[in-house]
Scaffold this motif. Structure first.
Motif, PDB file in Angstrom:
ATOM      1  N   MET A  75       0.843  -1.209   0.000  1.00 32.76           N
ATOM      2  CA  MET A  75       0.000   0.000   0.000  1.00 32.76           C
ATOM      3  C   MET A  75       0.875   1.255   0.000  1.00 32.76           C
ATOM      4  N   LEU A  76       0.680   2.078  -1.027  1.00 37.23           N
ATOM      5  CA  LEU A  76       1.423   3.330  -1.118  1.00 37.23           C
ATOM      6  C   LEU A  76       0.797   4.339  -0.145  1.00 37.23           C
ATOM      7  N   VAL A  77       1.618   4.895   0.746  1.00 34.74           N
ATOM      8  CA  VAL A  77       1.119   5.892   1.699  1.00 34.74           C
ATOM      9  C   VAL A  77       2.004   7.135   1.625  1.00 34.74           C
ATOM     10  N   ASP A  78       1.376   8.276   1.387  1.00 37.49           N
ATOM     11  CA  ASP A  78       2.083   9.549   1.530  1.00 37.49           C
ATOM     12  C   ASP A  78       1.811  10.019   2.959  1.00 37.49           C
ATOM     13  N   SER A  79       2.842   9.911   3.802  1.00 36.96           N
ATOM     14  CA  SER A  79       2.641  10.159   5.230  1.00 36.96           C
ATOM     15  C   SER A  79       2.649  11.645   5.598  1.00 36.96           C
ATOM     16  N   HIS A  80       2.838  12.516   4.602  1.00 36.02           N
ATOM     17  CA  HIS A  80       2.876  13.954   4.924  1.00 36.02           C
ATOM     18  C   HIS A  80       2.624  14.779   3.669  1.00 36.02           C
ATOM     19  N   ALA A  81       1.412  15.305   3.546  1.00 31.21           N
ATOM     20  CA  ALA A  81       1.075  16.168   2.416  1.00 31.21           C
ATOM     21  C   ALA A  81       0.212  17.310   2.925  1.00 31.21           C
ATOM     22  N   HIS A  82       0.064  18.339   2.091  1.00 30.06           N
ATOM     23  CA  HIS A  82      -0.741  19.504   2.473  1.00 30.06           C
ATOM     24  C   HIS A  82      -1.747  19.840   1.376  1.00 30.06           C
ATOM     25  N   LEU A  83      -2.620  18.892   1.064  1.00 26.06           N
ATOM     26  CA  LEU A  83      -3.684  19.197   0.090  1.00 26.06           C
ATOM     27  C   LEU A  83      -4.674  20.201   0.678  1.00 26.06           C
ATOM     28  N   ASN A  84      -4.514  20.462   1.972  1.00 19.66           N
ATOM     29  CA  ASN A  84      -5.303  21.489   2.674  1.00 19.66           C
ATOM     30  C   ASN A  84      -4.766  22.905   2.431  1.00 19.66           C
ATOM     31  N   PHE A  85      -3.678  23.056   1.653  1.00 20.69           N
ATOM     32  CA  PHE A  85      -3.085  24.383   1.421  1.00 20.69           C
ATOM     33  C   PHE A  85      -3.678  25.033   0.158  1.00 20.69           C
ATOM     34  N   GLU A  86      -3.503  26.353   0.107  1.00 27.19           N
ATOM     35  CA  GLU A  86      -3.999  27.181  -1.008  1.00 27.19           C
ATOM     36  C   GLU A  86      -3.554  26.690  -2.387  1.00 27.19           C
ATOM     37  N   ALA A  87      -2.391  26.052  -2.448  1.00 24.25           N
ATOM     38  CA  ALA A  87      -1.815  25.637  -3.733  1.00 24.25           C
ATOM     39  C   ALA A  87      -2.755  24.739  -4.532  1.00 24.25           C
ATOM     40  N   TYR A  88      -3.739  24.121  -3.864  1.00 23.32           N
ATOM     41  CA  TYR A  88      -4.654  23.193  -4.544  1.00 23.32           C
ATOM     42  C   TYR A  88      -6.064  23.746  -4.699  1.00 23.32           C
ATOM     43  N   LYS A  89      -6.229  25.035  -4.438  1.00 23.06           N
ATOM     44  CA  LYS A  89      -7.603  25.547  -4.372  1.00 23.06           C
ATOM     45  C   LYS A  89      -8.334  25.460  -5.724  1.00 23.06           C
ATOM     46  N   ASP A  90      -7.560  25.482  -6.828  1.00 22.59           N
ATOM     47  CA  ASP A  90      -8.221  25.474  -8.131  1.00 22.59           C
ATOM     48  C   ASP A  90      -8.503  24.084  -8.693  1.00 22.59           C
ATOM     49  N   ASP A  91      -7.741  23.090  -8.263  1.00 21.44           N
ATOM     50  CA  ASP A  91      -7.887  21.768  -8.908  1.00 21.44           C
ATOM     51  C   ASP A  91      -7.795  20.608  -7.911  1.00 21.44           C
ATOM     52  N   LEU A  92      -8.276  20.863  -6.689  1.00 19.81           N
ATOM     53  CA  LEU A  92      -8.176  19.835  -5.653  1.00 19.81           C
ATOM     54  C   LEU A  92      -8.820  18.514  -6.075  1.00 19.81           C
ATOM     55  N   SER A  93      -9.971  18.576  -6.739  1.00 20.42           N
ATOM     56  CA  SER A  93     -10.652  17.311  -7.062  1.00 20.42           C
ATOM     57  C   SER A  93      -9.838  16.483  -8.061  1.00 20.42           C
ATOM     58  N   GLU A  94      -9.123  17.146  -8.987  1.00 19.07           N
ATOM     59  CA  GLU A  94      -8.262  16.398  -9.912  1.00 19.07           C
ATOM     60  C   GLU A  94      -7.104  15.735  -9.172  1.00 19.07           C
ATOM     61  N   VAL A  95      -6.514  16.481  -8.223  1.00 17.30           N
ATOM     62  CA  VAL A  95      -5.385  15.935  -7.459  1.00 17.30           C
ATOM     63  C   VAL A  95      -5.867  14.730  -6.636  1.00 17.30           C
ATOM     64  N   ILE A  96      -7.033  14.873  -6.022  1.00 22.52           N
ATOM     65  CA  ILE A  96      -7.593  13.758  -5.246  1.00 22.52           C
ATOM     66  C   ILE A  96      -7.862  12.565  -6.172  1.00 22.52           C
TER      67      ILE A  96
END
Ligand code: ZN
Length: 269
Positions: A1-22
């Motif tokens: 199982m691939l786990v990213d143990s530390h990310a910040h999808l909660n930051f402004e950098a994803y405000k425009d395309d968060l659903s694509e990143v998810i």
């Protein structure tokens, strides 16, 4: 199982395309821990975890933000209570000696006062983690000349009897790495491993047992080669696994499996 143990999808950098990143995270069938750096981003991390089952959250006040807002333990305790178990760690918290001057610009009288306040708030995070039986996500950064951040972190952890957590984006030396592992901590490695020319990280990765390694992106920062310089995202964490596999002379599948198991165990995913 691939786990990213530390990310910040909660930051402004994803405000425009968060659903694509998810969407790209879901394609990888990976798990992601989104980490707060202040109250608002902690709340966002929790809210993401509440709607997306493969996401988890960590909540805390980053040491570089301790003069921007108060660390209100009660507010964070309430967030844990209302999170339905989706808060898996306290952080990021710790000591940052690289950005001390920024705090001085905010009207603090001297470096010693900044360090003392960072340490005090770090101890409050540790107590919150212990009271809620949660892991710690620790941020450390040495200054350009002052290389004592990791030693000071170690001392605080030892004083407080902390034994459960990860020192994320590890940037200390090998001797310090050995101390943290001995205390029971995992070390987290980011995309820096793919472009570090000092050899320092390679030496640590060669030494550290695979069952003490976590992989992470620290997205939106620190994108690994071949995406260096771009905005980072959790799916790129596989490049960190590839580099660690190469250094440790193991298969990438094995590194993904072991680090996934490590994260599952540490954070009760
Ligand atoms: Zn971070």
């Amino acid at each position: 199982m691939l786990v990213d143990s530390h990310a910040h999808l909660n930051f402004e950098a994803y405000k425009d395309d968060l659903s694509e990143v998810i969407g790209r995270c879901l394609q990888e069938q990976m798990k992601v821990i989104n980490v707060g750096a202040a109250y608002d981003t902690s709340l966002k991390a929790v809210n993401l975890a509440l709607v997306e089952p493969s996401f988890y959250s960590a909540i805390g006040l980053h040491p570089i933000h301790i003069y921007d807002e108060e660390f209100n333990v009660e507010h964070y305790q309430d967030l844990i209570r209302s999170s339905k178990g989706r808060v898996v760690a306290i952080g990021e918290t710790g000591l940052d000696y690289f950005h001390l001057w920024q705090s001085l610009e905010k009207g603090v009288k001297d470096i010693a006062a900044v360090k003392a306040k960072q340490a005090k708030i770090f101890r409050e995070h540790i107590k919150l983690a212990q009271q809620n039986n949660l892991a710690l996500i620790i941020h450390g950064r040495n200054g350009k000349e002052d290389k004592t951040a990791y030693q000071d972190i170690y001392q605080v952890l030892k004083d407080e009897g902390a034994t459960r957590g990860v020192v994320h984006c590890y940037g200390g030396n090998l001797a310090e790495a050995k101390q943290f592992v001995e205390l029971g901590f995992y070390l987290g490695f980011t995309g820096i491993v793919t472009f570090d020319k000092t050899g320092g990280l390679e030496e640590i990765i060669k030494w550290i047992p695979a069952n003490k390694i976590l992989i992470e992106t620290d997205a939106p920062y620190l994108a690994p080669v071949p995406n260096r310089g771009k905005r980072n995202e959790p799916a790129y964490v596989k490049h960190v696994a590839e580099k660690i596999a190469e250094i440790k002379n193991k298969s990438v599948e094995e590194i993904i499996e072991v680090t996934g198991n490590n994260a599952t165990k540490l954070f009760n995913l």
